[in-house]
Design an enzyme around this catalytic site. Structure first.
Site, PDB file in Angstrom:
ATOM      1  N   CYS A   1     -13.226   1.146 -15.513  1.00  0.00           N
ATOM      2  CA  CYS A   1     -13.572   2.134 -15.409  1.00  0.00           C
ATOM      3  C   CYS A   1     -12.106   3.502 -15.283  1.00  0.00           C
ATOM      4  O   CYS A   1     -11.232   4.973 -14.620  1.00  0.00           O
ATOM      5  CB  CYS A   1     -13.736   3.186 -14.318  1.00  0.00           C
ATOM      6  SG  CYS A   1     -14.682   4.433 -13.971  1.00  0.00           S
TER       7      CYS A   1
ATOM      8  N   GLU B   1       1.077  -1.091  -0.146  1.00  0.00           N
ATOM      9  CA  GLU B   1      -0.334  -0.173  -0.219  1.00  0.00           C
ATOM     10  C   GLU B   1       1.032   1.404  -0.268  1.00  0.00           C
ATOM     11  O   GLU B   1       0.917   1.945  -0.270  1.00  0.00           O
ATOM     12  CB  GLU B   1      -1.033  -0.190   1.356  1.00  0.00           C
ATOM     13  CG  GLU B   1      -2.318  -1.160   0.985  1.00  0.00           C
ATOM     14  CD  GLU B   1      -2.955  -0.909  -0.072  1.00  0.00           C
ATOM     15  OE1 GLU B   1      -3.122   0.634  -0.048  1.00  0.00           O
ATOM     16  OE2 GLU B   1      -3.222  -1.937  -0.677  1.00  0.00           O
TER      17      GLU B   1
END
Length: 339
Positions: free
Chosen positions: A196, A42
């Site tokens: 997207c 992350e």
DNA sequence: TAAACGTGGAA
DNA sequence: TTTCCAAGTTT
């Protein structure tokens, strides 16, 4: 930030279903999931694309497979593994965080959101991702993918203003499901990254196309003020002796802080070491940072032998074969590798 | 709170 | 070629 509605949203159910079939389940940080591995991934993925991160992640995990291995690392070793990845404060914050985990949490990665979000380099979104992915406890995240997917789905602004971010946090929270949080969290990011897209979203294959309020019409972000970055001229002097290079650790700078570079010196300023120059070569490169355009000039001086300096600055003669052991900016490392 | 913080992929 | 911007956080 816990949801309080009775049922998981339609969006979350559709994403979970889509993820199980179409998700990028072969990403290295999705195997052998541990809080430590999720944490490292992350941090590396902040403002950085998956494709760029993969080799850095593999190298880092191979060197430090778990918290125990990382706990004895020094800051320089972590920075060295970060060379070329950018946003080097992230590496320094990993060093700081592991020190805190060692001193305050008995070298076990903390379990609660509040403890995690207080670690250096971890904010709301990264803490949420660690809770959701590593511990499978539902927390919302708000990265660029979630912002894009949800802003389009709900047809709300996504313009990086405080107001829009606050609105999107609320919607992210609303859509964060209680079930299948692992698949949802990974899935909404995969959807944002693979369907997207920022430009030309592939709405025809999107699992959300029936309910999406912006299907087939891309919401343009409205950033009118696109002021240019200033250009900064930098003059470096690089002393070399055979395969050794004289490098200095940059301190208190607005960029590349903590990394090793040649000495920065005004063009007309005499060399702060003996100037019985053997040979000179001049290299000019342009390099873009996030907030500056660098116009770099490097003058190279060849010496018979390495020498010592009278200076308070932290310097080293680094052998070319050892440059992997130091944190360095990408362009500087590339130049030395070619010399 | 807006600006700082790296690099490379993609159009 | 230039421009945008990506699994954001910090001050």
């Amino acid at each position: 930030m816990k949801k309080n509605c009775d049922q998981d949203s339609q969006l979350s159910k559709q994403i979970v279903k889509w993820y199980l079939k179409n998700g990028r389940s072969n990403l290295p940080w999705r195997k052998n999931v541990t809080a430590y591995r999720v944490w490292i991934s992350e941090i590396m993925l902040q403002q950085t694309q998956v494709k760029t991160v993969i080799p850095f992640y593999k190298k880092f995990i191979s060197r430090y497979p778990n918290l125990k291995a990382l706990s004895s690392a020094n800051e320089e070793e972590i920075l060295a593994l970060w060379t070329g990845l950018g946003f080097y404060r992230r590496a320094i914050n990993i060093y700081k965080a592991k020190e805190i985990i060692l001193s305050d949490f008995k070298n076990r990665f903390p379990k609660s959101f509040d403890d995690i979000v207080r670690l250096p380099g971890i904010g709301e979104s990264t803490a949420g991702a660690i809770m959701s992915i590593a511990y499978q406890i539902p927390y919302p995240i708000l990265d660029a993918n979630v912002k894009r997917v949800i802003s389009r789905y709900e047809s709300v602004d996504n313009d990086s203003t405080h107001k829009s971010n606050k609105k999107l946090w609320g919607l992210s929270n609303k859509h964060t499901p209680r079930k299948n949080i692992f698949s949802y969290t990974q899935g909404i990011m995969d959807l944002g990254a693979t369907i997207c897209h920022n430009s030309k979203p592939n709405c025809g294959v999107c699992p959300l196309q029936d309910d999406c309020k912006s299907a087939f019409k891309v919401i343009k972000s409205k950033k009118e003020t696109k002021k240019q970055n200033p250009t900064k001229k930098i003059n470096f002097v690089l002393a070399r002796s055979n395969c050794s290079f004289l490098l200095f650790k940059k301190l208190e700078e607005s960029f590349w802080e903590g990394l090793w570079t040649p000495l920065e010196l005004d063009p007309n300023h005499p060399l702060p070491w003996k100037d019985d120059i053997e040979t000179i070569e001049e290299i000019n490169i342009k390099h873009k940072l996030s907030h500056l355009n660098l116009d770099i000039k490097i003058n190279i001086y060849e010496y018979e032998k390495v020498f010592k300096l009278k200076t308070n600055e932290k310097y080293k003669w680094v052998n070319k074969s050892n440059i992997d052991k130091f944190g360095m900016p990408k362009p500087i490392k590339s130049i030395i590798e070619k010399l």
